[in-house]
Design a protein around this motif. Structure first.
Motif, mmCIF file in Angstrom:
data_model
loop_
_atom_site.group_PDB
_atom_site.id
_atom_site.type_symbol
_atom_site.label_atom_id
_atom_site.label_comp_id
_atom_site.label_asym_id
_atom_site.label_seq_id
_atom_site.Cartn_x
_atom_site.Cartn_y
_atom_site.Cartn_z
ATOM 1 N N ASN A 146 16.171 4.721 -36.201
ATOM 2 C CA ASN A 146 16.473 5.766 -35.346
ATOM 3 C C ASN A 146 17.859 5.701 -34.974
ATOM 4 N N GLU A 147 18.375 4.526 -34.560
ATOM 5 C CA GLU A 147 19.713 4.761 -34.136
ATOM 6 C C GLU A 147 20.880 4.940 -35.389
ATOM 7 N N SER A 148 20.476 4.382 -36.573
ATOM 8 C CA SER A 148 21.273 4.665 -38.051
ATOM 9 C C SER A 148 21.527 6.202 -38.161
ATOM 10 N N MET A 149 20.102 6.830 -38.384
ATOM 11 C CA MET A 149 20.148 8.058 -38.358
ATOM 12 C C MET A 149 20.746 8.857 -37.534
ATOM 13 N N GLN A 150 20.885 8.791 -36.229
ATOM 14 C CA GLN A 150 21.536 9.296 -35.242
ATOM 15 C C GLN A 150 23.082 9.307 -35.480
ATOM 16 N N LYS A 151 23.635 8.090 -35.803
ATOM 17 C CA LYS A 151 24.985 7.830 -35.959
ATOM 18 C C LYS A 151 25.478 8.712 -37.489
ATOM 19 N N GLU A 152 24.605 8.865 -38.247
ATOM 20 C CA GLU A 152 24.917 9.595 -39.583
ATOM 21 C C GLU A 152 24.765 11.107 -39.003
ATOM 22 N N MET A 153 24.079 11.352 -38.487
ATOM 23 C CA MET A 153 24.092 13.153 -37.902
ATOM 24 C C MET A 153 25.261 13.335 -36.967
ATOM 25 N N GLN A 154 25.771 12.569 -36.106
ATOM 26 C CA GLN A 154 26.925 12.692 -35.307
ATOM 27 C C GLN A 154 28.122 12.912 -35.841
#
Length: 267
Positions: A237-245
């Motif tokens: 979840n943390e990696s996906m949030q970073k890629e979207m930000q």
């Protein structure tokens, strides 16, 4: 030593003598001679006339009790004749003969006591004491024979019927546990129970397998809260949030800034 047989003349009684009264009477007939001996020995020291008179009254009472014991014993003997064995018959005859001697001996004892009171001589008192001791010994021996008739031969004794113990389910001499088990298996009742158990076994097996498969599916699927709570899910979840930000930030930087609107003139 066997005493010659004596008899007591038979005569009609004005009252009926019940059965099994003899044991109640003979207890007094055994105890009174011992009490009289003790009183006479004490009277040799204290020499009280009152004590001598009381001893004489007890001797008269003893003679009456012994006669009553003979009558009640005759009634009990009629009921016991059918149960007498050969050994019991000889013992019974000796007991009866000694009982007759005690009846006559009690009357003689009263006469000797009366003579010793009237004569008041030492030889007469010695003769009385010796006769009293012999009389007491014969009384105890007669009581011993009566006890043997009751407790050793069971004369006029009513015993309760023995209580039969419950028989075990499977218990036979010479059978081991394995042979007993085979016997139970061969019985119709045991075979019927075994068939019922075999018929119920497949249903219970299918029920258990269904319950087990449902439990495995629930365990493999898991709940969302349990999946999100695991460490691996948090890292994803943390990696996906970073890629979207990151693309969103780049797009915001590329947009031009909007011009400020002119202030409206006042009229």
């Amino acid at each position: 030593m066997t005493l010659p047989a004596l008899t007591i003349p038979q005569f009609p009684l004005p009252v009926h003598i019940p059965f099994e009264v003899h044991p109640c009477i003979v207890h007094l007939a055994v105890a009174l001679p011992v009490v009289i001996i003790l009183m006479e020995l004490v009277n040799l020291v204290v020499k009280k006339r009152t004590l001598g008179v009381f001893s004489f009254v007890l001797m008269i009472l003893l003679a009456l009790i012994l006669f009553a014991a003979y009558l009640t014993g005759s009634v009990d003997a009629e009921h016991a004749k059918s149960a007498l064995t050969q050994d019991a018959k000889s013992l019974f005859e000796a007991h009866k003969v000694q009982g007759v001697y005690l009846v006559y001996g009690a009357a003689v004892l009263v006469l000797i006591k009366l003579m010793s009171v009237l004569i008041r001589k030492t030889p007469m008192r010695v003769i009385f004491l010796l006769f009293l001791l012999a009389f007491t010994a014969l009384t105890l021996n007669t009581a011993k024979k009566g006890k043997a008739l009751v407790f050793d031969y069971g004369i006029n004794v009513k015993t309760a019927a023995p209580v039969s113990a419950p028989e075990p389910a499977v218990k036979a001499p010479g059978l081991s546990k394995e042979s007993a088990g085979e016997t139970m298996k061969e019985s119709p009742a045991a075979s019927a129970v075994q068939e019922g158990m075999e018929a119920a076994a497949p249903a219970s097996t299918e029920t258990k397998s269904l319950e087990g498969s449902k439990g495995e599916e629930a365990a493999s699927a898991g709940t969302p809260a349990e999946v999100s709570a695991s460490p691996e899910a948090q890292e994803v979840n943390e990696s996906m949030q970073k890629e979207m930000q990151e693309p969103m930030q780049q797009a915001q930087e590329a947009l031009p800034e909007a011009p400020e609107a002119p202030e409206a003139s006042s009229k």
